[in-house]
Design a protein around this motif. Sequence first.
Motif, PDB file in Angstrom:
ATOM      1  N   TYR A 297       0.842  -1.205   0.000  1.00 55.02           N
ATOM      2  CA  TYR A 297       0.000   0.000   0.000  1.00 55.02           C
ATOM      3  C   TYR A 297       0.873   1.249   0.000  1.00 55.02           C
ATOM      4  CZ  TYR A 297      -2.891   3.751   1.938  1.00 55.02           C
ATOM      5  OH  TYR A 297      -3.516   4.965   2.146  1.00 55.02           O
ATOM      6  N   VAL A 298       1.892   1.262   0.852  1.00 56.94           N
ATOM      7  CA  VAL A 298       2.780   2.425   0.938  1.00 56.94           C
ATOM      8  C   VAL A 298       3.533   2.618  -0.369  1.00 56.94           C
ATOM      9  CG1 VAL A 298       4.711   3.466   2.191  1.00 56.94           C
ATOM     10  CG2 VAL A 298       2.979   2.164   3.438  1.00 56.94           C
ATOM     11  N   ARG A 299       4.001   1.521  -0.956  1.00 55.69           N
ATOM     12  CA  ARG A 299       4.700   1.630  -2.243  1.00 55.69           C
ATOM     13  C   ARG A 299       3.834   2.313  -3.291  1.00 55.69           C
ATOM     14  NH1 ARG A 299       4.773  -0.167  -7.084  1.00 55.69           N
ATOM     15  NH2 ARG A 299       2.982  -1.520  -6.715  1.00 55.69           N
ATOM     16  N   GLU A 300       2.561   1.924  -3.356  1.00 59.02           N
ATOM     17  CA  GLU A 300       1.649   2.532  -4.334  1.00 59.02           C
ATOM     18  C   GLU A 300       1.502   4.033  -4.086  1.00 59.02           C
ATOM     19  OE1 GLU A 300      -1.994   0.386  -4.039  1.00 59.02           O
ATOM     20  OE2 GLU A 300      -1.186  -1.440  -4.956  1.00 59.02           O
ATOM     21  N   LYS A 301       1.377   4.427  -2.829  1.00 59.68           N
ATOM     22  CA  LYS A 301       1.224   5.837  -2.499  1.00 59.68           C
ATOM     23  C   LYS A 301       2.489   6.633  -2.819  1.00 59.68           C
ATOM     24  CE  LYS A 301      -2.984   5.687  -1.111  1.00 59.68           C
ATOM     25  NZ  LYS A 301      -4.036   6.322  -1.944  1.00 59.68           N
ATOM     26  N   VAL A 302       3.640   6.032  -2.550  1.00 63.49           N
ATOM     27  CA  VAL A 302       4.906   6.709  -2.837  1.00 63.49           C
ATOM     28  C   VAL A 302       5.073   6.919  -4.340  1.00 63.49           C
ATOM     29  CG1 VAL A 302       7.424   6.416  -2.817  1.00 63.49           C
ATOM     30  CG2 VAL A 302       6.104   6.021  -0.739  1.00 63.49           C
ATOM     31  N   GLU A 303       4.700   5.925  -5.143  1.00 67.10           N
ATOM     32  CA  GLU A 303       4.868   6.070  -6.587  1.00 67.10           C
ATOM     33  C   GLU A 303       3.928   7.119  -7.168  1.00 67.10           C
ATOM     34  OE1 GLU A 303       5.258   2.285  -8.669  1.00 67.10           O
ATOM     35  OE2 GLU A 303       7.405   2.482  -8.195  1.00 67.10           O
ATOM     36  N   ILE A 304       2.810   7.370  -6.517  1.00 71.35           N
ATOM     37  CA  ILE A 304       1.959   8.509  -6.910  1.00 71.35           C
ATOM     38  C   ILE A 304       2.657   9.813  -6.542  1.00 71.35           C
ATOM     39  CG2 ILE A 304      -0.201   9.733  -6.432  1.00 71.35           C
ATOM     40  CD1 ILE A 304      -1.502   6.953  -5.999  1.00 71.35           C
ATOM     41  N   GLU A 305       3.173   9.863  -5.315  1.00 69.25           N
ATOM     42  CA  GLU A 305       3.743  11.108  -4.796  1.00 69.25           C
ATOM     43  C   GLU A 305       4.993  11.543  -5.558  1.00 69.25           C
ATOM     44  OE1 GLU A 305       3.368  14.184  -1.701  1.00 69.25           O
ATOM     45  OE2 GLU A 305       2.050  12.726  -2.682  1.00 69.25           O
TER      46      GLU A 305
END
Length: 508
Positions: A297-305
Amino acid sequence: MNKVFLDGNSLRIEDVVNVSRNNYRVQLSDNAIDNVIKSREVVERYVNEEKVVYGITTGFGKFSDVVISKDEAKILQKNLIISHSCGVGEPLDEEIVRGVMLLRANALAKGYSGIRIETLNTLIEMINEGVHPVIPEKGSLGSSGDLAPLSHMVLVMLGEGEAFYKGTRMSGKDAMKLANISTIELTSKEGLALINGTQVMTAIGALAVYDAMSLSKMADIIAGLTVEALYGIVTAFDENVHQVRPHKGQMNTAKNLLKVLQDSNMTSEQGEIRVQDAYVLRCLPQIHGASKDAIEYVREKVEIEINSATDNPLIFRHEDKVISGGNFHGQPMALSFDFLGIALAELANVSERRLERLVNPALSDLPAFLVEKGGLNSGFMIVQYSAASLVSENKVLAHPASVDSIPSSANQEDHVSMGTIAARKARTILDNTRKVLAMELLGACQAIDLRGNKGLGKGTSVAYNLVRHEVSKLEDDKIMYKDINKCEALLKTNIINEKVEECIGKLY
């Protein structure tokens, strides 16, 4: 020569790692150059027309209602950087600083910030030539972005502040001169464009989540060795169990365990030795799997950011609009990095409990504290103490930073994210967790030797051999921290994952 091309939209976590750790060079795409130039034209037109636009022709924060004349634009931007350089504490690691510069450059490359192409190119030159600003680790509220730490980055661009160049700390002016990079003079909007964003928290967190993905796989391998040391029951990892509760991380962990334990002569089936194992063995897929899902989940959010425009105001040139919004607010990252810290803390928590089962004679038939001639020797007694200390520290650190907020700028900025604190905490938890897993790894190999190695699984045997190449079996008490550090180094270099995957295929 290895390069990463920036267009503001397609950066991956692996690219961040390659620039930060492997010194890949950075180059703007042609489309990014065009977008940056056209966005700057809007800013210059607004300045010439003396339109009242936040951060372009006004002050900042509570001073947003103070109009700044065209003649004062350069002074405003320089004052912004100088006044905001209030970071404290130890410098961020150079790999993080490289990540910060890369992420800021990528955000600016989207073409919504209004910076001059010359200014952006200066930042990219610094990455490529190895000029790493001294950025203190503390001082950011995580809204309006990472103002204080990013200001220290910009100081060096101005020939101020300090930087590391070729391993030596020196003045920013000297570093730029030695690297043959011209310093700059900021003009309208540029200072704000450079510091109003989430790149410090995101760079710290991006590297942490990348390492967490690897560590979660190593946790499965290490747990597999402990399963063998305790003649654990592999029936609990049967795919039928996990298909009826199909969380991705849980299913993948069960697959990993069966793969690494394939052909082992030191595991058991349900009912052979006992009916069921304790939770830290039987529930491995559920526990590790939940952490893996959180990390994903965190990886997905980081790749957006890392592909987002996070400053304010934003320039929408096609609509001829300059909109003041809140993309600098670090809340999406703050919550994510708090979650990451909790997920990693749980990997350490369960690892220490497995280590306890190895060393405690009341919980297994192994020699007390994994040593012969106990009493004369303490064996792994204090290894477990050290692991317990780290796990307890993680529990303190796992308290969410994002639930706190202290208003700033005379209550104009009345809710802040504390996202950079969350990222730094997650990184510390990661480091502690790696150390705990290294202790379990060392203990599991010792236990296997005490049992008599009857033949390990395809994957666990690879890990065991790597450990035994560095560390011998404990016969009598010796200085233990050296062996712990050797095991930690194996985890840090990721060689265990690489060699195990070469043998049995990809782990998840």
